[in-house]
Design a protein around this motif. Structure first.
Motif, PDB file in Angstrom:
ATOM      1  N   UNK A 164       1.121  -1.578   0.147  1.00  0.00           N
ATOM      2  CA  UNK A 164      -0.282   0.136  -0.116  1.00  0.00           C
ATOM      3  C   UNK A 164       1.120   1.198  -0.056  1.00  0.00           C
ATOM      4  N   UNK A 165       2.193   1.021  -0.438  1.00  0.00           N
ATOM      5  CA  UNK A 165       3.016   2.194   0.010  1.00  0.00           C
ATOM      6  C   UNK A 165       4.436   2.195  -0.964  1.00  0.00           C
ATOM      7  N   UNK A 166       4.501   2.556  -1.820  1.00  0.00           N
ATOM      8  CA  UNK A 166       6.329   3.505  -2.314  1.00  0.00           C
ATOM      9  C   UNK A 166       6.129   1.920  -3.691  1.00  0.00           C
ATOM     10  N   UNK A 167       5.434   2.347  -4.742  1.00  0.00           N
ATOM     11  CA  UNK A 167       5.132   1.303  -5.304  1.00  0.00           C
ATOM     12  C   UNK A 167       4.395   2.184  -6.332  1.00  0.00           C
ATOM     13  N   UNK A 168       3.721   2.597  -7.488  1.00  0.00           N
ATOM     14  CA  UNK A 168       3.330   3.426  -8.116  1.00  0.00           C
ATOM     15  C   UNK A 168       1.824   2.669  -8.330  1.00  0.00           C
ATOM     16  N   UNK A 169       1.095   4.229  -8.587  1.00  0.00           N
ATOM     17  CA  UNK A 169      -0.279   3.460  -9.396  1.00  0.00           C
ATOM     18  C   UNK A 169      -0.516   2.115 -10.451  1.00  0.00           C
ATOM     19  N   UNK A 170      -1.559   1.524 -10.212  1.00  0.00           N
ATOM     20  CA  UNK A 170      -2.209   0.542 -10.907  1.00  0.00           C
ATOM     21  C   UNK A 170      -1.054  -0.754 -10.670  1.00  0.00           C
ATOM     22  N   UNK A 171      -0.289  -0.908  -9.366  1.00  0.00           N
ATOM     23  CA  UNK A 171       0.096  -1.817  -8.807  1.00  0.00           C
ATOM     24  C   UNK A 171      -0.240  -1.865  -6.619  1.00  0.00           C
ATOM     25  N   UNK A 172      -0.016  -0.346  -6.861  1.00  0.00           N
ATOM     26  CA  UNK A 172      -0.654  -0.013  -5.089  1.00  0.00           C
ATOM     27  C   UNK A 172      -1.898  -0.264  -4.900  1.00  0.00           C
ATOM     28  N   UNK A 173      -2.284  -0.636  -3.495  1.00  0.00           N
ATOM     29  CA  UNK A 173      -3.354  -1.012  -2.887  1.00  0.00           C
ATOM     30  C   UNK A 173      -3.922  -0.430  -1.655  1.00  0.00           C
ATOM     31  N   UNK A 174      -5.387   0.042  -1.334  1.00  0.00           N
ATOM     32  CA  UNK A 174      -5.483   0.441  -0.473  1.00  0.00           C
ATOM     33  C   UNK A 174      -5.245  -0.232   0.996  1.00  0.00           C
ATOM     34  N   UNK A 175      -4.875  -0.072   2.199  1.00  0.00           N
ATOM     35  CA  UNK A 175      -4.988  -0.496   2.996  1.00  0.00           C
ATOM     36  C   UNK A 175      -5.823  -1.457   3.550  1.00  0.00           C
ATOM     37  N   UNK A 176      -7.224  -0.719   3.655  1.00  0.00           N
ATOM     38  CA  UNK A 176      -8.624  -1.526   4.253  1.00  0.00           C
ATOM     39  C   UNK A 176      -8.633  -2.547   3.827  1.00  0.00           C
ATOM     40  N   UNK A 177      -8.228  -2.263   1.788  1.00  0.00           N
ATOM     41  CA  UNK A 177      -9.458  -3.228   1.157  1.00  0.00           C
ATOM     42  C   UNK A 177      -8.291  -3.820   0.971  1.00  0.00           C
ATOM     43  N   UNK A 178      -7.095  -3.706   0.702  1.00  0.00           N
ATOM     44  CA  UNK A 178      -6.283  -5.080   0.958  1.00  0.00           C
ATOM     45  C   UNK A 178      -6.987  -5.994   1.657  1.00  0.00           C
ATOM     46  N   UNK A 179      -7.234  -5.591   3.427  1.00  0.00           N
ATOM     47  CA  UNK A 179      -7.009  -6.919   4.233  1.00  0.00           C
ATOM     48  C   UNK A 179      -8.236  -8.002   4.535  1.00  0.00           C
ATOM     49  N   UNK A 180      -9.521  -6.604   3.233  1.00  0.00           N
ATOM     50  CA  UNK A 180     -10.757  -7.322   3.792  1.00  0.00           C
ATOM     51  C   UNK A 180     -10.635  -8.310   2.221  1.00  0.00           C
ATOM     52  N   UNK A 181     -10.461  -7.557   0.794  1.00  0.00           N
ATOM     53  CA  UNK A 181      -9.803  -8.540   0.277  1.00  0.00           C
ATOM     54  C   UNK A 181      -8.946 -10.182   0.433  1.00  0.00           C
ATOM     55  N   UNK A 182      -8.455  -9.957   0.994  1.00  0.00           N
ATOM     56  CA  UNK A 182      -6.904 -11.293   1.725  1.00  0.00           C
ATOM     57  C   UNK A 182      -8.260 -11.684   2.378  1.00  0.00           C
ATOM     58  N   UNK A 183      -8.884 -10.974   3.233  1.00  0.00           N
ATOM     59  CA  UNK A 183      -9.852 -12.199   3.969  1.00  0.00           C
ATOM     60  C   UNK A 183     -10.645 -12.705   3.626  1.00  0.00           C
ATOM     61  N   UNK A 184     -11.631 -12.358   1.992  1.00  0.00           N
ATOM     62  CA  UNK A 184     -12.463 -12.894   1.798  1.00  0.00           C
ATOM     63  C   UNK A 184     -11.484 -14.246   0.558  1.00  0.00           C
TER      64      UNK A 184
END
Ligand SMILES: [Zn+2]
Length: 438
Positions: A164-184
């Motif tokens: 969710x940081x130090x990487x470009x648009x297109x591959x960077x995710x959003x903190x909260x959504x990334x964790x929800x996606x992981x659990x799903x």
């Protein structure tokens, strides 16, 4: 039941020592889980001794073939299939110029599905029957791979990359959504057939504290899932982590602080560790994925096999495609041997080299790697009860190999000739828990 007569290589489940029958019999059949479960090894041993117990058995005779456990790749990136052979001035420029642009393409599920299929075919061709792989930060990259792997009966462990940081648009995710996606994704794929989920923070520099903390919480809530990440690959990376996490004693301890160092956690590279780090790996039951072709390619250094063995932490071999230069376990085992001989870590003083025995290299890419995953006795070996993943190898696949293996005086010489001269031409068949892929 299915039975095969050939030379057979397996490993002692306790000591890891090689076991070899020049005229062996491998008997496979349904496991305790019934018809839908993976086939398992029922028996193996000397053909003449074992066949008496199975008088009715129809046996496929495979003269001149060596049956060996399917290979276990402890660390690979399926989205980097098209990144192999991209030159760069070390890890960080390589990520920026080659890897992130390729990974951005996995927002498209059709692209992800096409690469997933190609990647799984490559694993087949090279005799890899278990792999722990990164996906990209796009959840659809996981769905594409898992959907393709499931019908093949492959034991595949994979996860969505967290960054969710130090990487470009297109591959960077959003903190909260990334964790929800992981659990799903855990709920959707973990434990479905032979599939498993791995929580996948890319590496500490591209994950915020909140993302690492969330990943650690998920790991605690789902103790059966794996964790995969990178640690201590390159000196520039190390300096960056020191800047980002000044409070942590070492790079590895960043992961420990967030609850990401535990059994079933696998850290790629582990080149620049100190003794305290090594002991921490051992105490937590965490594993190192050793990626020698990648380490040579990016000029990162060489894994310290002697210290790893002395300390006794889990480790095994991995291709690390696309930083790695080949899907072939033979190329990886050879590079591991060369890394052992070279004995330098890229930063500190040179160390005395070690010569890893051929059977040891082989173990590190099969039963040893399975042990690192917490799957000892399940994959990576041929022993009664193991899932019947194995390869048929042709020790005479090329003229030079035929010439060299004909002169092998013992098992170690035979295995070393295969390691040094072998490639996918040696792999004549890959059998995954009984399903045949030619
Ligand atoms: Zn990697």
């Amino acid at each position: 039941m299915k039975a095969y007569r050939a030379a057979i290589l397996s490993f002692d489940p306790d000591t890891g020592a090689p076991r070899y029958w020049s005229d062996g019999l491998l008997v496979t059949g349904p496991g305790a889980g019934g018809a839908a479960a993976p086939r398992v090894v029922l028996a193996l041993g000397s053909f003449h001794e074992l066949i008496r117990h199975y008088p009715e058995l129809s046996v496929e005779s495979l003269p001149d073939r060596l049956i060996a456990p399917g290979f276990v790749d402890l660390h690979v990136h399926y989205p980097q299939t098209d990144v192999i052979g991209s030159p760069a001035e070390g890890l960080l420029p390589w990520l920026e110029h080659h890897t992130f642009p390729q990974e951005a393409r996995f927002a498209d599920p059709l692209h992800a599905a096409e690469v997933a299929d190609f990647f799984l075919n490559e694993l087949d061709r090279h005799g890899v029957t278990t792999a722990l792989t990164f996906c990209t930060s796009h959840p659809q990259s996981v769905d594409a791979l898992m959907s393709a792997a499931q019908p093949r009966g492959l034991r595949l462990l994979a996860g969505k990359c967290l960054q969710d940081r130090h990487c470009p648009d297109g591959v960077r995710d959003q903190t909260e959504q990334s964790l929800l996606d992981t659990e799903a994704l855990i709920l959707r794929w973990h434990g479905i057939g032979r599939l498993g989920y791995a929580i996948t923070p890319r590496f500490a520099p591209t994950c915020s504290d909140a993302q690492l903390r969330g990943a650690g919480e998920l790991a605690a809530r789902h103790p059966g899932v794996w964790i995969q990440s990178h640690v201590a690959e390159n000196l520039d990376e190390l300096a960056w982590v020191r800047e980002l996490y000044p409070q942590d004693r070492s790079y590895l301890e960043v992961y420990a602080r967030f609850g990401l160092l535990r059994e079933r956690s696998v850290y790629a590279h582990c080149l620049h560790l100190d003794q305290t780090d090594r002991e921490l790996l051992r105490e937590r039951g965490a594993a190192a994925a050793v990626c020698p072709t990648s380490n040579f390619f990016l000029g990162s250094g060489c894994f310290d096999f002697a210290s790893a063995e002395r300390t006794g932490f889990l480790h095994g071999l991995a291709s690390d495609v696309g930083g790695g230069t080949s899907f072939s376990p033979f190329r990886t085992m050879l590079a591991a041997y060369e890394a052992g001989r070279a004995g330098f870590t890229g930063g500190g003083p040179a160390k005395a080299g070690v010569s890893l025995a051929p059977s040891r290299l082989w173990w590190l890419h099969t039963a040893g790697a399975a042990r690192a995953l917490g799957l000892a006795g399940q994959v990576g070996n041929l022993a009664p009860g193991c899932e019947a993943d194995f390869v048929l190898l042709d020790p005479r696949a090329t003229p030079l190999l035929a010439r060299r293996t004909a002169q092998a005086r013992d098992l170690e010489e035979l295995l070393f000739a295969l390691i040094v001269l072998g490639d996918e031409r040696v792999v004549t068949r890959t059998v995954r828990a009984g399903s045949v892929i030619d």
